[in-house]
Design a protein around this motif. Structure first.
Motif, PDB file in Angstrom:
ATOM      1  N   GLU A  20      42.481  52.177  41.472  1.00 37.93           N
ATOM      2  CA  GLU A  20      41.886  51.176  42.342  1.00 37.93           C
ATOM      3  C   GLU A  20      40.539  50.744  41.769  1.00 37.93           C
ATOM      4  O   GLU A  20      39.789  51.571  41.241  1.00 37.93           O
ATOM      5  N   ILE A  21      40.269  49.455  41.864  1.00 39.01           N
ATOM      6  CA  ILE A  21      38.953  48.946  41.486  1.00 39.01           C
ATOM      7  C   ILE A  21      38.381  48.274  42.729  1.00 39.01           C
ATOM      8  O   ILE A  21      39.055  47.443  43.349  1.00 39.01           O
ATOM      9  N   LEU A  80      30.745  47.878  41.276  1.00 33.62           N
ATOM     10  CA  LEU A  80      32.173  47.867  41.018  1.00 33.62           C
ATOM     11  C   LEU A  80      32.557  49.260  40.537  1.00 33.62           C
ATOM     12  O   LEU A  80      31.939  49.799  39.614  1.00 33.62           O
ATOM     13  N   PHE A  81      33.534  49.840  41.213  1.00 27.56           N
ATOM     14  CA  PHE A  81      33.976  51.189  40.877  1.00 27.56           C
ATOM     15  C   PHE A  81      35.429  51.187  40.441  1.00 27.56           C
ATOM     16  O   PHE A  81      36.241  50.431  40.971  1.00 27.56           O
ATOM     17  N   SER A 133      45.922  46.466  35.975  1.00 27.82           N
ATOM     18  CA  SER A 133      45.449  45.254  36.658  1.00 27.82           C
ATOM     19  C   SER A 133      45.889  43.976  35.978  1.00 27.82           C
ATOM     20  O   SER A 133      45.908  42.922  36.589  1.00 27.82           O
ATOM     21  N   SER A 134      46.257  44.072  34.689  1.00 24.52           N
ATOM     22  CA  SER A 134      46.649  42.826  34.026  1.00 24.52           C
ATOM     23  C   SER A 134      48.139  42.730  33.727  1.00 24.52           C
ATOM     24  O   SER A 134      48.708  41.661  33.834  1.00 24.52           O
ATOM     25  N   GLN A 135      48.727  43.862  33.342  1.00 24.98           N
ATOM     26  CA  GLN A 135      50.171  43.849  33.080  1.00 24.98           C
ATOM     27  C   GLN A 135      50.821  45.086  33.685  1.00 24.98           C
ATOM     28  O   GLN A 135      51.261  45.964  32.949  1.00 24.98           O
ATOM     29  N   ASP A 292      38.751  45.615  47.926  1.00 23.13           N
ATOM     30  CA  ASP A 292      39.659  45.929  46.816  1.00 23.13           C
ATOM     31  C   ASP A 292      39.660  44.780  45.803  1.00 23.13           C
ATOM     32  O   ASP A 292      39.905  43.636  46.160  1.00 23.13           O
ATOM     33  N   LYS A 293      39.392  45.094  44.543  1.00 23.33           N
ATOM     34  CA  LYS A 293      39.372  44.051  43.512  1.00 23.33           C
ATOM     35  C   LYS A 293      40.325  44.379  42.359  1.00 23.33           C
ATOM     36  O   LYS A 293      40.221  43.794  41.277  1.00 23.33           O
ATOM     37  N   THR A 294      41.229  45.307  42.614  1.00 25.97           N
ATOM     38  CA  THR A 294      42.081  45.797  41.529  1.00 25.97           C
ATOM     39  C   THR A 294      42.784  44.672  40.777  1.00 25.97           C
ATOM     40  O   THR A 294      42.738  44.596  39.556  1.00 25.97           O
TER      41      THR A 294
END
Lengths: 319, 319
Positions: A20-21, A80-81, A133-135, A292-294
């Motif tokens: 999680e981000i 941001l964690f 988070s990207s793929q 949540d910014k994942t």
């Protein structure tokens, strides 16, 4: 009465890992049953409390939070964690053993011989987070399992909570096994009267030798070690039950309320009753405020990893 | 008549470093006086010739091209190269010594003990390129100088062209110094008659010992070493003058045209005259077709570095 939230991480399907981000203004006191959390600060900073310890976490720093640790977090500014949770019941290590381990894995307490392992943990976390988070489709569940096992292996091999210089030598292997035995036994029998004599007999070693031996650890003495474990258990009862201080003192094996107070104060720097009241007030005023910014962090992570790469390769040559 | 173009790299102001990112269909044969080139393939592949060696360079591979090396390149498909030139007259090393060094720094010939240094060279190149292409103002000229010196130090300490296992040991330090002395002397006196006896006397060592010693190097024997140097000089005269084969043979210290042919054929796998003709035809048919992409590569490099970071941290755990 459960004051402390139990938060179950959202593990990726068929894996023991959750990624999680998030940015967080506040995280209300909580704990994650049988999960360890690797928390890495990508941006900004926050102050946080884990059990009796208050500290800061700044950008580029890592801490781990263990499966029974009650923790909360506060921050004044943007942050941001990156958080990676691992289900300790599903790693390559045996949960029956693993649950009694204490770790000390935090950038600010990192010793020179642990630096490489710390870097590897952070690299793995960043790589895993970027892929996720990207793929998300790029990594198979066997890969996620391998990442989990690699993180746990780095942790177990390099960050056990002992004052041990070099864990690879034969002497330290014995030292380490002995300390794990003693810690496990203490955590299993803290309710009873345990004496150093008993432990010495159990380990077939001389009582004085054992005493000297425990002085070399972070606990400094047998009494401090035993009572740390008792206080730790007491904290859970204080915050998650309505039991009286006397009941908790008895339940945790303290010989009297007076000793309970004394030892609790030594580690937590407050009395049991004050802690309970402090949390009551704190929790009512600090609900979780996080975002949540994942799934939107791919670009940010790419920039972050590139900067890290440059900082490391230039850092090596003094730029 | 100069067949081979002399290309002067565009050094960043007040620095001995030039950074360029380009895609290339063809690079006409050329050389860079007193500059060494670090060529890294970011994408695609190409076949190239450096002196007598033809080979391929693929994505993720590095080669260095030395200051006197004549080289050209051809590619069928899309590619992207990162090229870093360093002016050898302006590094921390003495040009008077450095000009006689031979290096062997190429991914495909990289030995296990050189792997870490190779990785550091690539990391530095990528970091420098990213900073240059995205925030050229971020690095001061002292930083560029430090990058140059670090690259040259890695090259000199790990990639001298000898068959030496571990360059850090004391025995190898002597071995290495002796070989540099001998190579330097040979390059300075190749026009004359040089015998192994002379070299042995110069180094105060036994002639047989010196012979055995040279067998351990990439040259395999004194004769092969001396004649490699002569052929190398002959190539320059073949391609940049109208001198006859006989004249070149005499100029380079060969005792006869027959020996010139023999040795040239051994290394270049063609005759001197054929080489001259081949280049004449090749150059007329292969003008340079390349496209500078330096200033538009920031985003690509960021993606590349991130992927490299992930590949390395996952690679370590077998993903």
């Amino acid at each position: 009465m459960d004051m402390i939230h139990t938060v179950q991480p959202k593990f990726l399907t068929n894996t023991p890992i959750a990624i999680e981000i998030y940015s967080a203004e506040q995280l209300s006191p909580h704990c994650h049953p049988h999960s360890i959390e690797f928390l890495y600060c990508l941006l900004g900073s926050a102050s946080f409390i884990v059990d009796h310890e208050r500290s800061m976490i700044n950008a580029g720093e890592l801490v781990t939070i263990e499966h029974q640790n009650i923790h909360c977090l506060e921050s004044a500014g943007d942050n941001l964690f990156l958080s990676v949770h691992i289900d300790l019941k599903k790693t390559k290590f045996d949960w029956e053993t693993l649950q009694y381990y204490y770790f000390s894995c935090a950038t600010r307490y990192c010793l020179p011989h642990q630096k490489r392992a710390m870097e590897q943990i952070i690299d793995l976390m960043l790589s895993a987070a970027y892929v996720y988070s990207s793929q998300p489709s790029e990594a198979a569940s066997t890969d996620w399992r391998r990442i989990c096992d690699a993180l746990m292996e780095l942790l177990v091999n390099h960050f056990l909570w002992f004052a041990v210089e070099d864990l690879t030598s034969e002497e330290n292997r014995k030292f380490r096994e002995r300390l794990i035995d003693i810690l496990t036994y203490t955590q299993q029998h803290y309710k009873d009267k345990i004496t150093i004599k008993q432990l010495a007999q159990m380990e077939y070693i001389n009582e004085n030798y054992l005493s000297q031996f425990l002085k070399r650890t972070s606990f400094h003495s047998f009494t401090l070690m035993l009572n740390y474990v008792r206080c730790f258990e007491a904290q859970k009862l204080l915050l998650n039950t309505d039991k009286s201080i006397q009941e908790i003192s008895d339940d945790c094996g303290f010989s009297s309320k007076k000793y309970f107070h004394k030892h609790f104060k030594y580690y937590w720097n407050t009395t049991p009753l004050q802690l309970r009241k402090w949390y009551e007030a704190y929790i009512s005023q600090h609900p979780t405020k996080a975002c949540d910014k994942t799934m939107e962090s791919g670009t940010y992570l790419k920039e972050y990893i590139t900067r890290l790469h440059i900082a490391r390769s230039f850092g090596r040559i003094g730029i």
